[in-house]
Enzyme design. Structure first.
Site, PDB file in Angstrom:
ATOM      1  N   LYS A  87       0.845  -1.214   0.000  1.00 52.71           N
ATOM      2  CA  LYS A  87       0.000   0.000   0.000  1.00 52.71           C
ATOM      3  C   LYS A  87       0.873   1.255   0.000  1.00 52.71           C
ATOM      4  O   LYS A  87       0.638   2.192  -0.751  1.00 52.71           O
ATOM      5  CB  LYS A  87      -0.907   0.005   1.235  1.00 52.71           C
ATOM      6  CG  LYS A  87      -1.540   1.353   1.532  1.00 52.71           C
ATOM      7  CD  LYS A  87      -2.377   1.342   2.788  1.00 52.71           C
ATOM      8  CE  LYS A  87      -1.655   1.622   4.078  1.00 52.71           C
ATOM      9  NZ  LYS A  87      -1.378   3.039   4.391  1.00 52.71           N
ATOM     10  N   ASN A  88       1.880   1.256   0.866  1.00 52.59           N
ATOM     11  CA  ASN A  88       2.668   2.481   1.034  1.00 52.59           C
ATOM     12  C   ASN A  88       3.638   2.741  -0.112  1.00 52.59           C
ATOM     13  O   ASN A  88       4.281   3.787  -0.157  1.00 52.59           O
ATOM     14  CB  ASN A  88       3.400   2.447   2.389  1.00 52.59           C
ATOM     15  CG  ASN A  88       2.411   2.574   3.536  1.00 52.59           C
ATOM     16  OD1 ASN A  88       1.236   2.890   3.314  1.00 52.59           O
ATOM     17  ND2 ASN A  88       2.867   2.325   4.745  1.00 52.59           N
ATOM     18  N   ARG A 108       1.115  14.652  13.032  1.00 54.60           N
ATOM     19  CA  ARG A 108       1.540  14.486  11.645  1.00 54.60           C
ATOM     20  C   ARG A 108       1.520  15.805  10.846  1.00 54.60           C
ATOM     21  O   ARG A 108       0.764  15.939   9.876  1.00 54.60           O
ATOM     22  CB  ARG A 108       0.716  13.391  10.957  1.00 54.60           C
ATOM     23  CG  ARG A 108       0.819  12.081  11.695  1.00 54.60           C
ATOM     24  CD  ARG A 108       0.075  10.969  11.028  1.00 54.60           C
ATOM     25  NE  ARG A 108       0.793  10.368   9.926  1.00 54.60           N
ATOM     26  CZ  ARG A 108       0.306   9.387   9.165  1.00 54.60           C
ATOM     27  NH1 ARG A 108      -0.896   8.915   9.399  1.00 54.60           N
ATOM     28  NH2 ARG A 108       1.017   8.884   8.186  1.00 54.60           N
ATOM     29  N   PRO A 109       2.379  16.732  11.216  1.00 57.12           N
ATOM     30  CA  PRO A 109       2.438  17.999  10.474  1.00 57.12           C
ATOM     31  C   PRO A 109       3.020  17.816   9.076  1.00 57.12           C
ATOM     32  O   PRO A 109       3.535  16.742   8.748  1.00 57.12           O
ATOM     33  CB  PRO A 109       3.373  18.863  11.331  1.00 57.12           C
ATOM     34  CG  PRO A 109       4.214  17.890  12.081  1.00 57.12           C
ATOM     35  CD  PRO A 109       3.377  16.658  12.282  1.00 57.12           C
ATOM     36  N   VAL A 110       2.971  18.879   8.262  1.00 63.24           N
ATOM     37  CA  VAL A 110       3.550  18.814   6.906  1.00 63.24           C
ATOM     38  C   VAL A 110       4.610  19.904   6.722  1.00 63.24           C
ATOM     39  O   VAL A 110       4.923  20.294   5.607  1.00 63.24           O
ATOM     40  CB  VAL A 110       2.467  18.903   5.801  1.00 63.24           C
ATOM     41  CG1 VAL A 110       1.627  17.643   5.767  1.00 63.24           C
ATOM     42  CG2 VAL A 110       1.592  20.137   5.979  1.00 63.24           C
ATOM     43  N   ASP A 111       5.162  20.403   7.835  1.00 66.61           N
ATOM     44  CA  ASP A 111       6.135  21.496   7.762  1.00 66.61           C
ATOM     45  C   ASP A 111       7.364  21.142   6.911  1.00 66.61           C
ATOM     46  O   ASP A 111       7.889  21.979   6.174  1.00 66.61           O
ATOM     47  CB  ASP A 111       6.575  21.908   9.179  1.00 66.61           C
ATOM     48  CG  ASP A 111       7.087  20.737  10.004  1.00 66.61           C
ATOM     49  OD1 ASP A 111       6.459  19.659   9.962  1.00 66.61           O
ATOM     50  OD2 ASP A 111       8.131  20.879  10.668  1.00 66.61           O
ATOM     51  N   LEU A 112       7.806  19.882   6.986  1.00 65.06           N
ATOM     52  CA  LEU A 112       9.011  19.506   6.233  1.00 65.06           C
ATOM     53  C   LEU A 112       8.748  19.540   4.724  1.00 65.06           C
ATOM     54  O   LEU A 112       9.622  19.915   3.939  1.00 65.06           O
ATOM     55  CB  LEU A 112       9.495  18.109   6.638  1.00 65.06           C
ATOM     56  CG  LEU A 112       9.875  17.937   8.121  1.00 65.06           C
ATOM     57  CD1 LEU A 112      10.192  16.485   8.436  1.00 65.06           C
ATOM     58  CD2 LEU A 112      11.079  18.823   8.455  1.00 65.06           C
ATOM     59  N   ILE A 157       8.380   7.037  16.484  1.00 63.26           N
ATOM     60  CA  ILE A 157       7.989   7.744  15.251  1.00 63.26           C
ATOM     61  C   ILE A 157       6.716   8.573  15.461  1.00 63.26           C
ATOM     62  O   ILE A 157       6.666   9.739  15.088  1.00 63.26           O
ATOM     63  CB  ILE A 157       7.777   6.749  14.081  1.00 63.26           C
ATOM     64  CG1 ILE A 157       9.011   5.839  13.922  1.00 63.26           C
ATOM     65  CG2 ILE A 157       7.484   7.500  12.770  1.00 63.26           C
ATOM     66  CD1 ILE A 157      10.289   6.534  13.519  1.00 63.26           C
ATOM     67  N   ARG A 164      -4.209  10.617   4.218  1.00 63.28           N
ATOM     68  CA  ARG A 164      -3.113  11.574   4.279  1.00 63.28           C
ATOM     69  C   ARG A 164      -2.201  11.540   3.055  1.00 63.28           C
ATOM     70  O   ARG A 164      -1.706  12.572   2.594  1.00 63.28           O
ATOM     71  CB  ARG A 164      -2.329  11.193   5.527  1.00 63.28           C
ATOM     72  CG  ARG A 164      -1.470  12.205   6.004  1.00 63.28           C
ATOM     73  CD  ARG A 164      -0.711  11.713   7.186  1.00 63.28           C
ATOM     74  NE  ARG A 164       0.469  12.515   7.231  1.00 63.28           N
ATOM     75  CZ  ARG A 164       0.477  13.755   7.645  1.00 63.28           C
ATOM     76  NH1 ARG A 164      -0.613  14.309   8.090  1.00 63.28           N
ATOM     77  NH2 ARG A 164       1.585  14.442   7.611  1.00 63.28           N
ATOM     78  N   ASP A 212       5.046   0.606  11.843  1.00 60.19           N
ATOM     79  CA  ASP A 212       3.828  -0.058  11.364  1.00 60.19           C
ATOM     80  C   ASP A 212       3.720  -1.504  11.853  1.00 60.19           C
ATOM     81  O   ASP A 212       2.646  -2.106  11.782  1.00 60.19           O
ATOM     82  CB  ASP A 212       3.767  -0.032   9.824  1.00 60.19           C
ATOM     83  CG  ASP A 212       3.560   1.372   9.289  1.00 60.19           C
ATOM     84  OD1 ASP A 212       3.126   2.244  10.058  1.00 60.19           O
ATOM     85  OD2 ASP A 212       3.854   1.604   8.106  1.00 60.19           O
ATOM     86  N   CYS A 214      -4.186  13.158  12.763  1.00 58.97           N
ATOM     87  CA  CYS A 214      -4.844  11.864  12.618  1.00 58.97           C
ATOM     88  C   CYS A 214      -4.643  11.113  13.905  1.00 58.97           C
ATOM     89  O   CYS A 214      -3.871  11.528  14.761  1.00 58.97           O
ATOM     90  CB  CYS A 214      -4.343  11.106  11.400  1.00 58.97           C
ATOM     91  SG  CYS A 214      -2.977  10.043  11.706  1.00 58.97           S
ATOM     92  N   ARG A 225      -8.378  -0.237   4.952  1.00 55.75           N
ATOM     93  CA  ARG A 225      -7.532   0.744   4.260  1.00 55.75           C
ATOM     94  C   ARG A 225      -6.223   0.112   3.784  1.00 55.75           C
ATOM     95  O   ARG A 225      -5.642   0.570   2.804  1.00 55.75           O
ATOM     96  CB  ARG A 225      -7.186   1.898   5.204  1.00 55.75           C
ATOM     97  CG  ARG A 225      -8.379   2.755   5.561  1.00 55.75           C
ATOM     98  CD  ARG A 225      -7.928   3.943   6.356  1.00 55.75           C
ATOM     99  NE  ARG A 225      -6.828   4.607   5.654  1.00 55.75           N
ATOM    100  CZ  ARG A 225      -6.057   5.542   6.184  1.00 55.75           C
ATOM    101  NH1 ARG A 225      -6.264   5.931   7.413  1.00 55.75           N
ATOM    102  NH2 ARG A 225      -5.098   6.091   5.482  1.00 55.75           N
TER     103      ARG A 225
END
Ligand code: EPZ
Length: 418
Positions: free
Chosen positions: A22-23, A121-125, A326, A92, A304, A116, A397
């Site tokens: 999936k990933n 789970r930010p998206v700053d990077l 993580i 996401r 995971d 979530c 999912r």
């Protein structure tokens, strides 16, 4: 709402097939936005996350078709570069269309995914890397609006992020000049993305090292690619065999992608044998052993797989500390395991101390996230008596008909409506 009804205590035996990860599938699908030619992906599991991303790509005018385990995406007539909230809020990874849209079209508006269950789970990077490549970005009405043109840059990730690595690579492959990415993710799924991009004509050097060098090309073309096997699904079946003392063959499984999990299974006397067709797991003489686990970026122990191992350690001989590095909220399955008779002390939100018990007992439990939910299914497979695992939409999912696959191995598991 669907749930799994499981009668535990059956030894698993037989053959089960794992499909593409999936990933890996999700970033590969986003990469198809980088060309107007068809990208053909084989070994696809048609999971609910794949359906949502297909719908998002189609909503932007891409053609997405699938037959059997093949997905064909062609982005030759996009009608827009906006990724709507209705898709990104469900998944996401849909945010990952930002990099390829910006790299190819010089603009994108992508809904912010928000927090979530497993963490903020930010998206700053992601944003910082794109800004360093010259993107103008602003956030308005819950969307990131980004405009180019992009230029090459030298990017240092202070923290390893799988998604930010995917996104930055996809932004850089069509950007003129040479972009250098320090400290990228080395997860097999990131390597699979690079392998597809190279087939499409991208110039990426340093693959598998701590520094990627990407020289932009003016155009990418279509490609045909077989997605790598799902290492988390493989680990799931291997642990299912271990906790039921079974013997199974995981067709398509690849131990080379999951050595850190394999090492722990071997400690418990699980015999693993890789063949050309897949992975044989023999746990008939397993003696589950406690051992401390700390999650880490690849090649460390995957976050995971932490919930799978939490279940195994609940049934192991001795005490072990499990530490999650993580995500900040990845022990949501633990209170449910305790309700099944596990002896787990929550030390803090990063660590739990597990004292193994000889047996778990069936209970009604609720999944709160994908991997935690699967940890509960494994516990139910091993437990005495009947369990109901609720809210399995989380599990759907990432697992393609998990109940069908486990039934084919002799588990007593049914999907029911509640
Ligand atoms: C991917 O998520 C996977 N998702 C996750 O699997 C997996 O757990 C995770 O990588 C780690 O291996 C997919 O591939 C679809 P990250 P991703 O960015 O990319 C922080 C599953 O169950 N961070 O590597 O979102 C972040 O908060 C899923 O299949 C920032 O601080 O994870 C986390 O603490 C769940 N700022 C850490 O980095 C950022 O801008 C690693 O997250 C980005 C991330």
């Amino acid at each position: 709402m669907d749930a799994f009804k499981i009668n535990g205590g059956k030894k698993l035996s037989g053959t089960v097939q794992v499909k593409g990860a999936k990933n890996a599938i999700l970033p590969l699908m986003a990469a198809a936005l980088l060309t107007d030619e068809p990208v053909v992906l084989h070994n696809i599991s048609y999971l609910s996350d794949v359906v949502v991303l297909s719908e998002l790509l189609a909503s932007m005018g891409a053609s997405v078709t699938h037959a059997s385990d093949t997905l064909v995406i062609q982005a030759n007539a996009l009608t827009g570069t906006t990724a709507a909230y209705e898709y990104v809020s469900k998944m996401r990874a849909a945010f990952w269309v930002l990099g390829p849209l910006l790299g190819r079209f010089g603009q994108a508006s992508v809904s912010l995914p928000g927090g979530c269950a497993i963490g903020a789970r930010p998206v700053d990077l992601y944003i910082k890397a794109l800004q360093e490549m010259g993107a103008e970005t602003h956030i308005e009405n819950g969307y990131v609006h980004a405009t180019g043109p992009l230029h090459a840059a030298e990017i240092f990730f202070p923290k390893i992020s799988v998604g930010a690595t995917h996104n930055t690579i996809m932004a850089a492959v069509l950007t003129p000049g040479t972009t250098i990415i320090h400290n990228p993710a080395l997860e097999p799924e990131a390597i699979d993305l690079i392998n597809l991009l190279r087939k499409m004509g991208a110039n990426i050097q340093g693959v598998g090292t701590k520094t990627l060098t990407i020289t932009g090309v003016s155009k990418l073309h279509g490609a045909v690619h077989t997605v790598i096997p799902d290492r988390i699904e493989t680990a799931t079946f291997a642990v299912a065999a271990a906790v039921t003392k079974g013997k199974i063959f995981i067709q398509g499984g690849d131990i080379n992608l999951m050595e850190s999990v394999a090492d722990l299974l071997r400690l418990s006397n699980v015999i693993l044998r890789q063949t050309e067709r897949g992975l044989e797991v023999n746990a008939e003489h397993a003696v589950l052993k406690s051992t401390p686990i700390e999650t880490a970026e690849y090649p460390g122990f995957p976050t995971d797989d932490q919930s799978l191992m939490t279940t195994l350690l609940s049934l192991a001989d001795g005490r072990a500390l499990v530490t999650e590095h993580i995500f900040e909220n990845r022990f949501m399955h633990v209170p449910e395991l305790i309700r099944m008779g596990a002896h787990i002390q929550i030390v803090n939100n990063q660590s739990v101390l597990i004292t193994g018990v000889p047996e778990l007992s069936g209970a009604i439990v609720t999944s709160s996230d994908l991997r935690g939910g699967v940890g509960l299914v494994l516990a139910a497979l091993a437990a005495k008596g009947e369990s109901i695992v609720q809210r399995i939409y989380h599990i759907d999912r990432g697992y393609d008909h998990l109940e069908t696959k486990l039934s084919s191995l002799g588990a007593d598991i049914k999907r029911i409506k509640l």
